[in-house]
Enzyme design. Structure first.
Site, PDB file in Angstrom:
ATOM      1  N   HIS A 120      48.393  41.092  42.050  1.00 26.70           N
ATOM      2  CA  HIS A 120      47.238  41.232  41.171  1.00 26.70           C
ATOM      3  C   HIS A 120      46.112  41.987  41.877  1.00 26.70           C
ATOM      4  O   HIS A 120      45.134  41.395  42.323  1.00 26.70           O
ATOM      5  CB  HIS A 120      46.786  39.825  40.746  1.00 26.70           C
TER       6      HIS A 120
ATOM      7  N   CYS B  98      38.838  41.175  36.090  1.00 31.36           N
ATOM      8  CA  CYS B  98      40.281  41.437  36.114  1.00 31.36           C
ATOM      9  C   CYS B  98      40.730  42.267  34.917  1.00 31.36           C
ATOM     10  O   CYS B  98      41.900  42.625  34.818  1.00 31.36           O
ATOM     11  CB  CYS B  98      41.054  40.128  36.177  1.00 31.36           C
TER      12      CYS B  98
END
Ligand SMILES: [Zn+2]
Lengths: 381, 139
Positions: free
Chosen positions: A330, A82
């Site tokens: 996200h 991420c």
């Protein structure tokens, strides 16, 4: 400091679901938006740093250029969980800092819609261990991280849930967020429990998205007359130093604290100087930890901080005014650069309804589990 | 042709099943910095020392450090289950399912004593082999 680096163009697409679009086409759209924002073209770019995780073996950066201009420039494809987008941005920063190039492009892009539950499902020899030897799913892993905070400081389910109420509220002011929906506390706490203490509304949203930034040297910025340019005053990247439980229970706090320390030192400022923060709220529990990890409050004060509304727009230190990963969405590879877009937009005074008054210094933070932490600090000119 | 059941395989490599003794979880300790790891390894990732790792049997008792209660998992996996992070006595942190307690955050106390138990699991691999797994339960 020598070779100061500036963001002279930055943008993101509205995050959402684009089943008919390819990863490169989404990346290309953000790249063109960022180039337009800088008043430059792909012919002006000297290198491309591209962040994408799910097609990390498939030359996404080159395929973006195949859509918008094959100029033969060097392309570096980055994957760092991420922290992928932030890592691409940092590689671009390093290149300018080193004096190798004057102006480069960083793009982050991901297709995540419908990806479902992440983590824990890895196929291995023998039998699957998910649900047999505990859980490796992301909601549970970050649930456990939140419970560590509960154990130390008595943080409650309700306090974690308040993070989600706040970030969903912020996103109602951000037209580029995936959702613009208020979620009152009872709704967040009453939503389907995914992995205690994270309910469905306390988990980040899997979306498709892209964001891009044009970075340049100080000389180039002056040459272009960059009145909207934002200075990058720090870039820090850490990995997970060995700590007692890290290999069983990923320690996202130590790597964040070390990156924050390095970033504040480089930027010559401290957490008290920040006007806004975009931090890695992959789950509501995570945001609580990072208030303390980034020094926004003292250890053990995060629960009070959320109770008293200090992290809200208009509060002492607004956190995730974009809506955060919880509501803006996200898309892994795009997330880090979308954070840069939010902070730069705020420092430029162009954030509209969610504008933080007199924003001068902002910080972005992401965590790639496994682990990587990237922090950048930005300052208005 | 034998009809006797084939021996159980370990669900993970750090679960050791000796022929005539009780199963145990294997750890290793660094001779230079004392760091404890689950499983075996040659190099210590805490201090970088090479060839200083000594394998040992991790304790069968410890303390529940933290937990999560999983209500949504992958298709075919029964929910809810308690994912527990346990600090074993004498070092070593292991993750496993906490059983023998209601999956209720009011009932599960962080810091409670737990012990490791070894049980056959229903899960079989593609060849039909059967497996032994470990669980934690209140001590
Ligand atoms: Zn060592």
């Amino acid at each position: 400091m020598a070779n100061d680096v500036y963001v002279i163009g930055v943008d993101m697409i509205k995050f959402g679901k684009f089943p008919d679009r390819t990863v490169p086409s989404l990346g290309a759209e953000a790249a063109l938006l960022a180039l337009d924002d800088a008043g430059l073209t792909i012919q002006d770019m000297q290198a491309l740093y591209c962040g994408n995780l799910m097609e990390a073996n498939a030359m996404v950066g080159q395929r973006v250029l195949q859509e918008i201009g094959q100029t033969g420039i060097p392309v570096v494809n980055c994957a760092n969980a991420c922290a992928t987008g932030a890592t691409a941005f940092r590689e671009a920063w390093i290149a300018i800092k080193a004096g190798i190039y004057d102006v480069v492009l960083a793009v982050g892009v991901e297709k995540m819609a419908g990806a479902g539950l992440l983590g824990g499902g890895r196929k291995r020899k023998g039998i699957p261990t998910e649900g047999l030897l505990g859980s490796g799913t992301m909601p549970a892993v970050f649930g456990e991280a939140g419970m560590e905070h509960s154990r130390k400081y008595g943080t409650t389910f309700e306090q974690f849930a308040k993070v989600s109420v706040k970030n969903h509220h912020h996103s109602t002011l951000n037209p580029k967020a995936r959702y613009q929906i208020e979620t009152p506390l009872d709704e967040v706490m009453g939503a389907e429990m995914i992995a205690y203490p994270n309910t469905k509304l306390m988990c980040s949203v899997n979306v498709d998205g892209s964001a891009a930034a044009v970075l340049c040297s100080e000389e180039k910025m002056r040459q272009l007359g960059g009145s909207r340019a934002v200075k990058v005053t720090a870039s820090a990247l850490t990995s997970d130093r060995w700590t007692e439980r890290d290999l069983t229970m990923p320690d996202v706090s130590t790597c964040t604290r070390e990156a924050a320390k390095a970033a504040y030192e480089m930027a010559g400022c401290g957490p008290e100087d920040l006007d806004l923060v975009e931090l890695h709220d992959c789950f509501a529990t995570a945001e609580i930890l990072h208030y303390e990890n980034l020094g926004l409050c003292g250890d053990g004060e995060a629960g009070r901080m959320i109770n008293e509304g200090e992290a809200q727009l208009g509060g002492r230190i607004p956190v995730n005014v974009s809506g955060g990963l919880l509501s803006k969405g996200h898309p892994l590879g795009a997330t880090g650069i979308a954070n840069v877009y939010e902070v730069c937009t705020q420092l430029r005074g162009e954030a509209g309804a969610r504008q933080v008054d007199d924003a001068r210094i902002g910080l972005t933070h992401v965590i790639g589990l496994g682990s990587a932490c990237a922090i950048h600090v930005f300052e208005k000119q | 042709m034998s009809t006797s059941p084939s021996p159980l395989l370990p669900a993970v490599p750090h679960l050791i099943i000796p022929e005539s003794e009780e199963p145990y979880l294997q750890g290793s300790r660094c001779g230079q910095c004392e760091a404890v790891f689950v499983g075996t390894r040659n190099v210590c990732s805490a201090c970088g020392a090479r060839d200083q790792m000594t394998p040992f049997a991790l304790a069968n008792e410890g303390e529940l450090y933290v937990f999560s209660i999983v209500h949504r998992s992958f298709p075919g996996i029964e929910v809810p289950y308690v994912s527990a992070v346990v600090d074993l006595d004498g070092g070593g942190t292991v993750k496993g399912n906490l059983i023998g307690i209601e999956p209720d955050p009011e009932k599960i106390k962080m810091g409670m004593r737990v012990k490791t138990v070894f049980e056959k699991t229903d899960r079989k691999d593609a060849e039909g082999n059967e497996y032994l797994a470990y669980f934690f339960q209140p001590a």
